[in-house]
Design an enzyme around this catalytic site. Structure first.
Site, PDB file in Angstrom:
ATOM      1  N   CYS A  77      -2.084  -2.359   7.884  1.00 48.41           N
ATOM      2  CA  CYS A  77      -2.045  -3.320   6.778  1.00 48.41           C
ATOM      3  C   CYS A  77      -0.813  -4.216   6.812  1.00 48.41           C
ATOM      4  O   CYS A  77      -0.870  -5.378   6.396  1.00 48.41           O
ATOM      5  CB  CYS A  77      -2.171  -2.588   5.454  1.00 48.41           C
ATOM      6  SG  CYS A  77      -3.829  -1.887   5.244  1.00 48.41           S
ATOM      7  N   LYS A  79      -6.540  -4.914  -3.012  1.00 49.85           N
ATOM      8  CA  LYS A  79      -7.173  -5.592  -1.871  1.00 49.85           C
ATOM      9  C   LYS A  79      -8.228  -4.671  -1.256  1.00 49.85           C
ATOM     10  O   LYS A  79      -7.989  -3.484  -1.074  1.00 49.85           O
ATOM     11  CB  LYS A  79      -6.115  -6.007  -0.847  1.00 49.85           C
ATOM     12  CG  LYS A  79      -5.310  -4.865  -0.244  1.00 49.85           C
ATOM     13  CD  LYS A  79      -4.207  -5.436   0.630  1.00 49.85           C
ATOM     14  CE  LYS A  79      -3.424  -4.380   1.371  1.00 49.85           C
ATOM     15  NZ  LYS A  79      -4.180  -3.593   2.343  1.00 49.85           N
ATOM     16  N   ASP A 119       0.799  -1.247   0.000  1.00 47.54           N
ATOM     17  CA  ASP A 119       0.000   0.000   0.000  1.00 47.54           C
ATOM     18  C   ASP A 119       0.826   1.289   0.000  1.00 47.54           C
ATOM     19  O   ASP A 119       0.472   2.262   0.697  1.00 47.54           O
ATOM     20  CB  ASP A 119      -0.945   0.015   1.220  1.00 47.54           C
ATOM     21  CG  ASP A 119      -1.919  -1.154   1.218  1.00 47.54           C
ATOM     22  OD1 ASP A 119      -1.885  -1.961   0.276  1.00 47.54           O
ATOM     23  OD2 ASP A 119      -2.711  -1.265   2.177  1.00 47.54           O
TER      24      ASP A 119
HETATM   25  C1  C5J Z   1      -3.047   0.695   5.529  1.00 45.20           C
HETATM   26  C2  C5J Z   1      -4.778   1.973   6.569  1.00 45.20           C
HETATM   27  N1  C5J Z   1      -2.515   0.446   4.327  1.00 45.20           N
HETATM   28  N2  C5J Z   1      -3.985   2.419   7.528  1.00 45.20           N
HETATM   29  N3  C5J Z   1      -4.301   1.243   5.551  1.00 45.20           N
HETATM   30  O1  C5J Z   1      -2.429   0.487   6.540  1.00 45.20           O
HETATM   31  O2  C5J Z   1      -5.959   2.246   6.585  1.00 45.20           O
END
Ligand code: C5J
Length: 237
Positions: A163, A130, A25
């Site tokens: 994540c 995802k 991400d």
């Molecule tokens: C991730 C989030 N990628 N913090 N998403 O950690 O909402």
């Protein structure tokens, strides 16, 4: 070949032929001013420090032919894959699916949803979209890894306690061994980052291993993998 990387709680033994780099991400919505992360009031500069070390790890993985998998958190344009509970959470004035400075927040195809330029995927590197926090949930990540006989993951990306953590826990339950690179993961909350890393390595590595990227790169270089890769077009896997 086995490369031994000094790590917490003890050396992480990796075979480059059965290891993949997973980058979680690293999206504009989380990393760049104006994206969803900053709209939530977070200091996105806290995540920026992950980019440079991650660029080095990514270059090394590419040089030695280690599979690289990128993930992005986000949803279909019609939000059909977004649980109503996720959409409602936070009671935000501008939340998932709403128009923001980088396009619709966390919607696939929008500017903010894509990966930052510094870590742009190249041909042959799968990008997994995802809908949840974990990279295994509602994706074909496990299938991709098993088809390539991958057993160990080098896990990087953002955010450490959300994540990244969810993905490491999912991977651990599926029998994958994870090395989390401490300087290649980041959080809006430095204390969550620290504790998140401690939680992974605690109790003999209950979820996995933790090490700085410098240890991994030094051991790959000492094993002659990086030098060999620069003079060869052969990939390891
Ligand atoms: C991730 C989030 N990628 N913090 N998403 O950690 O909402």
């Amino acid at each position: 070949m086995t490369v031994s990387v000094p790590a917490d709680p003890y050396d992480f033994e990796l075979d480059p032929e059965t290891t993949a780099l997973v980058i979680i991400d690293m999206q504009r919505d989380f990393l760049e001013p104006g994206g969803f992360g900053s709209m939530l009031g977070n200091d996105v500069s806290l995540l920026a420090s992950t980019i440079e070390p991650l660029q080095q790890v990514l270059a090394a993985a590419r040089a030695i032919g280690m599979p690289v998998i990128h993930t992005r958190e986000g949803h279909r344009a019609d939000l059909a894959d977004a649980p109503p509970a996720k959409l409602a959470r936070g009671r935000l004035s501008c939340g998932i699916g709403d128009p923001g400075p980088f396009g619709r927040v966390l919607v696939r195809g929008e500017h903010g949803h894509d990966i930052v330029d510094e870590l742009a995927p190249i041909d042959g590197e799968p990008i997994l979209d995802k809908p949840g926090k974990g990279a295994f949930y509602a994706t074909d990540l496990e299938l991709l890894l098993r088809n390539r006989a991958v057993r160990r993951l080098i896990v990087t990306g953002v955010t450490t306690e959300v994540c990244v953590h969810t993905t490491v826990r999912e991977a651990n339950d599926r029998g994958f061994e994870c090395l989390v690179l401490s300087d290649c993961v980041g959080s809006y909350f430095p204390e969550f980052h620290q504790v998140g890393l401690q939680m992974i390595a605690a109790q003999g590595g209950i979820f996995g291993w933790v090490a700085p990227s410098s240890q991994l790169l030094a051991r790959l270089e000492a094993a002659g993998l990086l030098a060999a890769a620069s003079t060869s077009t052969t990939t390891i896997i």
